[in-house]
Design a protein around this motif. Structure first.
Motif, PDB file in Angstrom:
ATOM      1  N   GLY A  16       0.782  -1.220   0.000  1.00 52.57           N
ATOM      2  CA  GLY A  16       0.000   0.000   0.000  1.00 52.57           C
ATOM      3  C   GLY A  16       0.816   1.273   0.000  1.00 52.57           C
ATOM      4  N   VAL A  17       2.090   1.153   0.257  1.00 49.59           N
ATOM      5  CA  VAL A  17       2.987   2.305   0.302  1.00 49.59           C
ATOM      6  C   VAL A  17       3.388   2.718  -1.110  1.00 49.59           C
ATOM      7  CG1 VAL A  17       5.302   3.044   1.032  1.00 49.59           C
ATOM      8  CG2 VAL A  17       3.827   1.784   2.601  1.00 49.59           C
ATOM      9  N   SER A  18       3.788   3.964  -1.269  1.00 48.65           N
ATOM     10  CA  SER A  18       4.249   4.475  -2.552  1.00 48.65           C
ATOM     11  C   SER A  18       5.753   4.691  -2.556  1.00 48.65           C
ATOM     12  CB  SER A  18       3.566   5.811  -2.870  1.00 48.65           C
ATOM     13  OG  SER A  18       2.172   5.656  -3.025  1.00 48.65           O
ATOM     14  N   PHE A  70       1.051   2.591 -11.416  1.00 47.09           N
ATOM     15  CA  PHE A  70       2.371   3.134 -11.743  1.00 47.09           C
ATOM     16  C   PHE A  70       2.245   4.213 -12.811  1.00 47.09           C
ATOM     17  CE2 PHE A  70       5.215  -0.796 -10.676  1.00 47.09           C
ATOM     18  CZ  PHE A  70       4.632  -0.865  -9.424  1.00 47.09           C
ATOM     19  N   THR A  71       3.128   5.200 -12.752  1.00 47.49           N
ATOM     20  CA  THR A  71       3.167   6.255 -13.747  1.00 47.49           C
ATOM     21  C   THR A  71       4.609   6.526 -14.148  1.00 47.49           C
ATOM     22  OG1 THR A  71       1.195   7.312 -12.809  1.00 47.49           O
ATOM     23  CG2 THR A  71       2.536   8.623 -14.313  1.00 47.49           C
ATOM     24  N   ILE A  72       4.875   6.480 -15.440  1.00 48.76           N
ATOM     25  CA  ILE A  72       6.205   6.788 -15.940  1.00 48.76           C
ATOM     26  C   ILE A  72       6.224   8.224 -16.446  1.00 48.76           C
ATOM     27  CG2 ILE A  72       5.697   5.905 -18.257  1.00 48.76           C
ATOM     28  CD1 ILE A  72       8.634   4.976 -18.424  1.00 48.76           C
ATOM     29  N   SER A  73       7.301   8.917 -16.194  1.00 53.21           N
ATOM     30  CA  SER A  73       7.454  10.282 -16.667  1.00 53.21           C
ATOM     31  C   SER A  73       8.930  10.605 -16.780  1.00 53.21           C
ATOM     32  CB  SER A  73       6.760  11.274 -15.726  1.00 53.21           C
ATOM     33  OG  SER A  73       7.355  11.250 -14.439  1.00 53.21           O
ATOM     34  N   LYS A  74       9.237  11.665 -17.482  1.00 56.13           N
ATOM     35  CA  LYS A  74      10.622  12.099 -17.565  1.00 56.13           C
ATOM     36  C   LYS A  74      10.710  13.606 -17.536  1.00 56.13           C
ATOM     37  CE  LYS A  74      10.848  11.633 -22.632  1.00 56.13           C
ATOM     38  NZ  LYS A  74      11.626  11.041 -23.756  1.00 56.13           N
ATOM     39  N   ASP A  75      11.785  14.083 -16.960  1.00 52.65           N
ATOM     40  CA  ASP A  75      12.071  15.503 -16.866  1.00 52.65           C
ATOM     41  C   ASP A  75      13.381  15.723 -17.600  1.00 52.65           C
ATOM     42  OD1 ASP A  75      12.872  18.080 -16.161  1.00 52.65           O
ATOM     43  OD2 ASP A  75      11.910  17.966 -14.206  1.00 52.65           O
ATOM     44  N   ASN A  76      13.283  16.192 -18.822  1.00 50.91           N
ATOM     45  CA  ASN A  76      14.485  16.364 -19.631  1.00 50.91           C
ATOM     46  C   ASN A  76      15.414  17.446 -19.080  1.00 50.91           C
ATOM     47  OD1 ASN A  76      14.060  14.426 -21.857  1.00 50.91           O
ATOM     48  ND2 ASN A  76      12.262  15.695 -22.286  1.00 50.91           N
ATOM     49  N   LEU A 111       9.602   6.660 -12.129  1.00 56.03           N
ATOM     50  CA  LEU A 111       8.525   5.690 -12.060  1.00 56.03           C
ATOM     51  C   LEU A 111       7.850   5.880 -10.714  1.00 56.03           C
ATOM     52  CD1 LEU A 111       7.054   3.336 -13.457  1.00 56.03           C
ATOM     53  CD2 LEU A 111       8.515   1.783 -12.140  1.00 56.03           C
ATOM     54  N   GLN A 112       6.670   6.484 -10.730  1.00 56.01           N
ATOM     55  CA  GLN A 112       5.881   6.641  -9.520  1.00 56.01           C
ATOM     56  C   GLN A 112       5.098   5.361  -9.311  1.00 56.01           C
ATOM     57  OE1 GLN A 112       5.691   9.275  -7.269  1.00 56.01           O
ATOM     58  NE2 GLN A 112       4.469   7.827  -6.071  1.00 56.01           N
ATOM     59  N   MET A 113       5.301   4.726  -8.181  1.00 57.49           N
ATOM     60  CA  MET A 113       4.662   3.457  -7.878  1.00 57.49           C
ATOM     61  C   MET A 113       3.764   3.639  -6.664  1.00 57.49           C
ATOM     62  SD  MET A 113       7.842   0.825  -8.451  1.00 57.49           S
ATOM     63  CE  MET A 113       8.697   1.417  -6.988  1.00 57.49           C
ATOM     64  N   ASN A 114       2.474   3.492  -6.873  1.00 61.79           N
ATOM     65  CA  ASN A 114       1.501   3.615  -5.795  1.00 61.79           C
ATOM     66  C   ASN A 114       0.862   2.266  -5.503  1.00 61.79           C
ATOM     67  OD1 ASN A 114       1.930   6.420  -5.772  1.00 61.79           O
ATOM     68  ND2 ASN A 114       0.278   6.779  -7.253  1.00 61.79           N
ATOM     69  N   GLU A 143       3.834  -8.629  -4.928  1.00 62.64           N
ATOM     70  CA  GLU A 143       4.235  -9.093  -6.237  1.00 62.64           C
ATOM     71  C   GLU A 143       5.015  -8.064  -7.041  1.00 62.64           C
ATOM     72  OE1 GLU A 143      -0.393  -8.806  -6.450  1.00 62.64           O
ATOM     73  OE2 GLU A 143       1.146  -9.155  -4.923  1.00 62.64           O
ATOM     74  N   ASP A 144       5.104  -6.844  -6.537  1.00 70.33           N
ATOM     75  CA  ASP A 144       5.922  -5.817  -7.177  1.00 70.33           C
ATOM     76  C   ASP A 144       7.388  -5.934  -6.774  1.00 70.33           C
ATOM     77  OD1 ASP A 144       3.770  -4.498  -8.539  1.00 70.33           O
ATOM     78  OD2 ASP A 144       3.227  -3.529  -6.646  1.00 70.33           O
ATOM     79  N   THR A 145       7.681  -6.802  -5.833  1.00 70.84           N
ATOM     80  CA  THR A 145       9.054  -6.992  -5.379  1.00 70.84           C
ATOM     81  C   THR A 145       9.933  -7.445  -6.535  1.00 70.84           C
ATOM     82  OG1 THR A 145       8.404  -7.522  -3.107  1.00 70.84           O
ATOM     83  CG2 THR A 145      10.551  -8.313  -3.845  1.00 70.84           C
ATOM     84  N   ALA A 146      10.992  -6.709  -6.787  1.00 70.54           N
ATOM     85  CA  ALA A 146      11.878  -7.013  -7.909  1.00 70.54           C
ATOM     86  C   ALA A 146      13.019  -6.011  -7.952  1.00 70.54           C
ATOM     87  CB  ALA A 146      11.108  -6.961  -9.233  1.00 70.54           C
ATOM     88  N   MET A 147      14.007  -6.318  -8.775  1.00 68.81           N
ATOM     89  CA  MET A 147      15.005  -5.335  -9.143  1.00 68.81           C
ATOM     90  C   MET A 147      14.417  -4.542 -10.308  1.00 68.81           C
ATOM     91  SD  MET A 147      17.906  -5.187  -7.463  1.00 68.81           S
ATOM     92  CE  MET A 147      19.004  -4.459  -8.676  1.00 68.81           C
ATOM     93  N   TYR A 148      14.462  -3.238 -10.210  1.00 71.85           N
ATOM     94  CA  TYR A 148      13.920  -2.382 -11.249  1.00 71.85           C
ATOM     95  C   TYR A 148      15.045  -1.714 -12.030  1.00 71.85           C
ATOM     96  CZ  TYR A 148       9.174  -2.893  -9.524  1.00 71.85           C
ATOM     97  OH  TYR A 148       7.938  -3.404  -9.173  1.00 71.85           O
ATOM     98  N   TYR A 149      14.932  -1.775 -13.343  1.00 71.05           N
ATOM     99  CA  TYR A 149      15.946  -1.241 -14.233  1.00 71.05           C
ATOM    100  C   TYR A 149      15.339  -0.213 -15.180  1.00 71.05           C
ATOM    101  CZ  TYR A 149      18.304  -5.604 -12.903  1.00 71.05           C
ATOM    102  OH  TYR A 149      18.866  -6.642 -12.211  1.00 71.05           O
ATOM    103  N   CYS A 150      16.081   0.842 -15.462  1.00 69.39           N
ATOM    104  CA  CYS A 150      15.641   1.755 -16.489  1.00 69.39           C
ATOM    105  C   CYS A 150      16.439   1.488 -17.757  1.00 69.39           C
ATOM    106  CB  CYS A 150      15.773   3.220 -16.060  1.00 69.39           C
ATOM    107  SG  CYS A 150      17.445   3.791 -15.723  1.00 69.39           S
ATOM    108  N   ALA A 151      15.833   1.814 -18.879  1.00 69.48           N
ATOM    109  CA  ALA A 151      16.439   1.570 -20.173  1.00 69.48           C
ATOM    110  C   ALA A 151      16.117   2.720 -21.106  1.00 69.48           C
ATOM    111  CB  ALA A 151      15.930   0.250 -20.758  1.00 69.48           C
ATOM    112  N   ALA A 152      16.969   2.932 -22.102  1.00 65.77           N
ATOM    113  CA  ALA A 152      16.768   4.041 -23.017  1.00 65.77           C
ATOM    114  C   ALA A 152      17.286   3.741 -24.411  1.00 65.77           C
ATOM    115  CB  ALA A 152      17.460   5.290 -22.481  1.00 65.77           C
ATOM    116  N   ASP A 153      16.661   4.366 -25.378  1.00 64.56           N
ATOM    117  CA  ASP A 153      17.110   4.377 -26.760  1.00 64.56           C
ATOM    118  C   ASP A 153      17.026   5.804 -27.256  1.00 64.56           C
ATOM    119  OD1 ASP A 153      18.009   1.905 -27.929  1.00 64.56           O
ATOM    120  OD2 ASP A 153      15.962   1.124 -27.706  1.00 64.56           O
TER     121      ASP A 153
END
Length: 126
Positions: free
Chosen positions: A15-17, A67-73, A80-83, A88-98
């Motif tokens: 329940g935490v963000s 969840f909400t993804i956003s970017k600030d250039n 990644l805002q996670m509410n 089951e959200d337990t994991a290693m989280y990685y960001c990726a880019a092209d």
């Protein structure tokens, strides 16, 4: 070249963000395609959220509405805002880019061939 560094993970209760951040070094602009992936113990890496070069966003069904993804250039940061976090959200989280004009999702699936990847930040929900 581009480097990505994730932060913001931690151990929280259901329940935490949390808000994950991915600091970008090297040149990247508003047309970059970026995404968040995660890998839970014993599971394959999966796409969580993506933001396309045109600004469109996409989410895995399991996180839609939470969840909400956003970017600030200007700050050179992907978020990644996670509410309403769940165990089951337990994991290693990685960001990726092209850097090209691309989409995060093709034919209903997140691409796994992003050029740049961060080292990951751990999120544990109990």
């Amino acid at each position: 070249h581009v480097q990505l560094v994730e932060s913001g993970g931690g151990s929280v209760q259901s329940g935490v963000s949390l808000r994950l951040s991915c600091a970008v070094s090297g040149y990247i602009d508003s047309t970059s395609c970026m995404a968040w992936f995660r890998q839970a113990p014993g599971k394959e890496r999966e796409g969580v959220a993506g933001i396309d070069s045109d600004g469109s966003t996409s989410y895995a069904d399991s996180v839609k509405g939470r969840f909400t993804i956003s970017k600030d250039n200007a700050k050179g940061t992907l978020y990644l805002q996670m509410n309403s976090l769940k165990p089951e959200d337990t994991a290693m989280y990685y960001c990726a880019a092209d850097l090209g004009w691309l989409t995060a999702v093709v034919a209903g699936s997140f691409r796994s061939d992003f050029t740049y990847w961060g080292q990951g930040t751990q999120v544990t929900v109990s």
